[in-house]
Motif scaffolding. Sequence first.
Motif, PDB file in Angstrom:
ATOM      1  N   MET A  60     -23.424 -82.248 -39.174  1.00  0.00           N
ATOM      2  CA  MET A  60     -22.030 -82.979 -39.671  1.00  0.00           C
ATOM      3  C   MET A  60     -20.454 -81.215 -39.240  1.00  0.00           C
ATOM      4  O   MET A  60     -20.786 -80.612 -39.471  1.00  0.00           O
ATOM      5  CB  MET A  60     -21.877 -82.946 -41.328  1.00  0.00           C
ATOM      6  N   TYR A  61     -20.058 -82.172 -39.101  1.00  0.00           N
ATOM      7  CA  TYR A  61     -19.060 -81.435 -38.314  1.00  0.00           C
ATOM      8  C   TYR A  61     -17.380 -81.896 -38.503  1.00  0.00           C
ATOM      9  O   TYR A  61     -17.220 -83.006 -38.121  1.00  0.00           O
ATOM     10  CB  TYR A  61     -18.495 -80.992 -36.188  1.00  0.00           C
ATOM     11  N   GLN A  62     -17.164 -80.164 -38.858  1.00  0.00           N
ATOM     12  CA  GLN A  62     -16.248 -80.398 -39.636  1.00  0.00           C
ATOM     13  C   GLN A  62     -14.796 -79.675 -38.994  1.00  0.00           C
ATOM     14  O   GLN A  62     -15.238 -78.337 -38.429  1.00  0.00           O
ATOM     15  CB  GLN A  62     -16.367 -79.295 -41.197  1.00  0.00           C
ATOM     16  N   VAL A  63     -13.416 -80.141 -38.601  1.00  0.00           N
ATOM     17  CA  VAL A  63     -12.391 -79.454 -37.959  1.00  0.00           C
ATOM     18  C   VAL A  63     -11.087 -79.351 -39.016  1.00  0.00           C
ATOM     19  O   VAL A  63     -11.063 -80.725 -40.026  1.00  0.00           O
ATOM     20  CB  VAL A  63     -12.066 -80.718 -37.660  1.00  0.00           C
ATOM     21  N   TYR A  64     -10.853 -77.540 -38.935  1.00  0.00           N
ATOM     22  CA  TYR A  64      -9.951 -76.637 -39.176  1.00  0.00           C
ATOM     23  C   TYR A  64      -9.177 -77.226 -38.209  1.00  0.00           C
ATOM     24  O   TYR A  64      -8.956 -76.265 -37.168  1.00  0.00           O
ATOM     25  CB  TYR A  64     -10.814 -75.932 -39.819  1.00  0.00           C
ATOM     26  N   ILE A  65      -7.798 -76.767 -39.114  1.00  0.00           N
ATOM     27  CA  ILE A  65      -6.915 -76.198 -38.817  1.00  0.00           C
ATOM     28  C   ILE A  65      -6.098 -75.461 -38.793  1.00  0.00           C
ATOM     29  O   ILE A  65      -5.899 -75.321 -40.447  1.00  0.00           O
ATOM     30  CB  ILE A  65      -5.459 -76.960 -38.039  1.00  0.00           C
ATOM     31  N   ASP A  66      -5.231 -74.045 -38.283  1.00  0.00           N
ATOM     32  CA  ASP A  66      -5.002 -72.917 -38.835  1.00  0.00           C
ATOM     33  C   ASP A  66      -2.970 -73.105 -37.845  1.00  0.00           C
ATOM     34  O   ASP A  66      -3.755 -72.985 -37.022  1.00  0.00           O
ATOM     35  CB  ASP A  66      -5.466 -71.827 -38.592  1.00  0.00           C
TER      36      ASP A  66
ATOM     37  N   LYS B 154      -4.442 -79.582 -31.259  1.00  0.00           N
ATOM     38  CA  LYS B 154      -3.175 -78.641 -30.349  1.00  0.00           C
ATOM     39  C   LYS B 154      -2.437 -79.341 -29.358  1.00  0.00           C
ATOM     40  O   LYS B 154      -1.164 -78.085 -29.133  1.00  0.00           O
ATOM     41  CB  LYS B 154      -4.474 -77.777 -30.091  1.00  0.00           C
ATOM     42  N   ALA B 155      -2.949 -80.290 -28.609  1.00  0.00           N
ATOM     43  CA  ALA B 155      -1.456 -80.697 -27.493  1.00  0.00           C
ATOM     44  C   ALA B 155      -0.904 -81.021 -28.194  1.00  0.00           C
ATOM     45  O   ALA B 155       0.696 -81.438 -27.575  1.00  0.00           O
ATOM     46  CB  ALA B 155      -2.514 -82.125 -27.323  1.00  0.00           C
ATOM     47  N   GLU B 156      -0.631 -81.311 -29.484  1.00  0.00           N
ATOM     48  CA  GLU B 156       1.197 -81.902 -29.846  1.00  0.00           C
ATOM     49  C   GLU B 156       1.285 -80.959 -30.845  1.00  0.00           C
ATOM     50  O   GLU B 156       3.021 -80.585 -31.452  1.00  0.00           O
ATOM     51  CB  GLU B 156       0.452 -82.991 -31.109  1.00  0.00           C
ATOM     52  N   ASP B 157       0.947 -79.811 -31.186  1.00  0.00           N
ATOM     53  CA  ASP B 157       1.672 -78.320 -31.384  1.00  0.00           C
ATOM     54  C   ASP B 157       0.952 -77.332 -30.889  1.00  0.00           C
ATOM     55  O   ASP B 157      -0.137 -77.035 -31.236  1.00  0.00           O
ATOM     56  CB  ASP B 157       1.254 -78.218 -32.887  1.00  0.00           C
ATOM     57  N   ASP B 158       1.600 -76.335 -30.440  1.00  0.00           N
ATOM     58  CA  ASP B 158       1.496 -75.253 -29.884  1.00  0.00           C
ATOM     59  C   ASP B 158       1.112 -74.348 -30.375  1.00  0.00           C
ATOM     60  O   ASP B 158       0.010 -73.429 -30.186  1.00  0.00           O
ATOM     61  CB  ASP B 158       2.079 -74.684 -28.542  1.00  0.00           C
ATOM     62  N   GLU B 159       1.092 -74.344 -31.724  1.00  0.00           N
ATOM     63  CA  GLU B 159       1.022 -73.267 -32.546  1.00  0.00           C
ATOM     64  C   GLU B 159      -0.531 -73.332 -33.320  1.00  0.00           C
ATOM     65  O   GLU B 159      -1.404 -72.261 -33.773  1.00  0.00           O
ATOM     66  CB  GLU B 159       2.319 -72.944 -33.714  1.00  0.00           C
ATOM     67  N   VAL B 160      -0.652 -74.432 -33.434  1.00  0.00           N
ATOM     68  CA  VAL B 160      -2.511 -74.840 -33.909  1.00  0.00           C
ATOM     69  C   VAL B 160      -3.498 -74.465 -32.711  1.00  0.00           C
ATOM     70  O   VAL B 160      -3.603 -74.090 -31.361  1.00  0.00           O
ATOM     71  CB  VAL B 160      -2.016 -76.038 -33.957  1.00  0.00           C
ATOM     72  N   SER B 161      -4.397 -73.898 -34.190  1.00  0.00           N
ATOM     73  CA  SER B 161      -5.521 -72.967 -33.742  1.00  0.00           C
ATOM     74  C   SER B 161      -6.199 -73.869 -34.437  1.00  0.00           C
ATOM     75  O   SER B 161      -5.856 -74.516 -35.372  1.00  0.00           O
ATOM     76  CB  SER B 161      -5.287 -71.823 -33.761  1.00  0.00           C
ATOM     77  N   TYR B 162      -7.892 -73.754 -33.932  1.00  0.00           N
ATOM     78  CA  TYR B 162      -8.508 -74.819 -34.035  1.00  0.00           C
ATOM     79  C   TYR B 162     -10.276 -74.355 -34.505  1.00  0.00           C
ATOM     80  O   TYR B 162     -10.148 -73.737 -33.380  1.00  0.00           O
ATOM     81  CB  TYR B 162      -8.672 -76.333 -34.099  1.00  0.00           C
TER      82      TYR B 162
ATOM     83  N   PRO C 112      -6.375 -72.390 -43.627  1.00  0.00           N
ATOM     84  CA  PRO C 112      -7.178 -73.081 -42.737  1.00  0.00           C
ATOM     85  C   PRO C 112      -7.162 -74.330 -43.105  1.00  0.00           C
ATOM     86  O   PRO C 112      -7.782 -74.576 -44.534  1.00  0.00           O
ATOM     87  CB  PRO C 112      -8.319 -73.163 -41.759  1.00  0.00           C
ATOM     88  N   GLU C 113      -6.783 -75.910 -42.739  1.00  0.00           N
ATOM     89  CA  GLU C 113      -6.679 -77.136 -43.547  1.00  0.00           C
ATOM     90  C   GLU C 113      -7.869 -78.066 -42.603  1.00  0.00           C
ATOM     91  O   GLU C 113      -8.433 -77.675 -41.789  1.00  0.00           O
ATOM     92  CB  GLU C 113      -5.511 -77.175 -43.428  1.00  0.00           C
ATOM     93  N   MET C 114      -8.738 -78.742 -43.567  1.00  0.00           N
ATOM     94  CA  MET C 114      -9.464 -79.399 -43.039  1.00  0.00           C
ATOM     95  C   MET C 114      -8.750 -80.784 -42.283  1.00  0.00           C
ATOM     96  O   MET C 114      -8.385 -80.835 -44.013  1.00  0.00           O
ATOM     97  CB  MET C 114     -10.936 -79.452 -43.687  1.00  0.00           C
ATOM     98  N   ILE C 115      -9.248 -81.426 -40.907  1.00  0.00           N
ATOM     99  CA  ILE C 115      -7.989 -82.819 -40.674  1.00  0.00           C
ATOM    100  C   ILE C 115      -9.377 -83.331 -40.937  1.00  0.00           C
ATOM    101  O   ILE C 115      -9.340 -84.334 -40.703  1.00  0.00           O
ATOM    102  CB  ILE C 115      -7.504 -82.099 -39.810  1.00  0.00           C
TER     103      ILE C 115
END
Length: 65
Positions: free
Chosen positions: A1-7, A34-42, A14-17
Amino acid sequence: MYQVYIDKPSFYDPEMIGEFKDFDDAVKLAEKTKAEDDEVSYTIEETNGCVNSYGEQITTVVKRG
């Protein structure tokens, strides 16, 4: 299972999306976000369902961006 978090700099934690069985699907969502918002790291973490003595899920970071 893979979990994706953005920060973002404005986030406290960080928030799990998303949670995926397929790594490629997790990468697609993370890179799209990340492409939609430049500030985001994942961070993409892999888990096998095991927990530690505190009941927290054991994860391994597989990709950051």
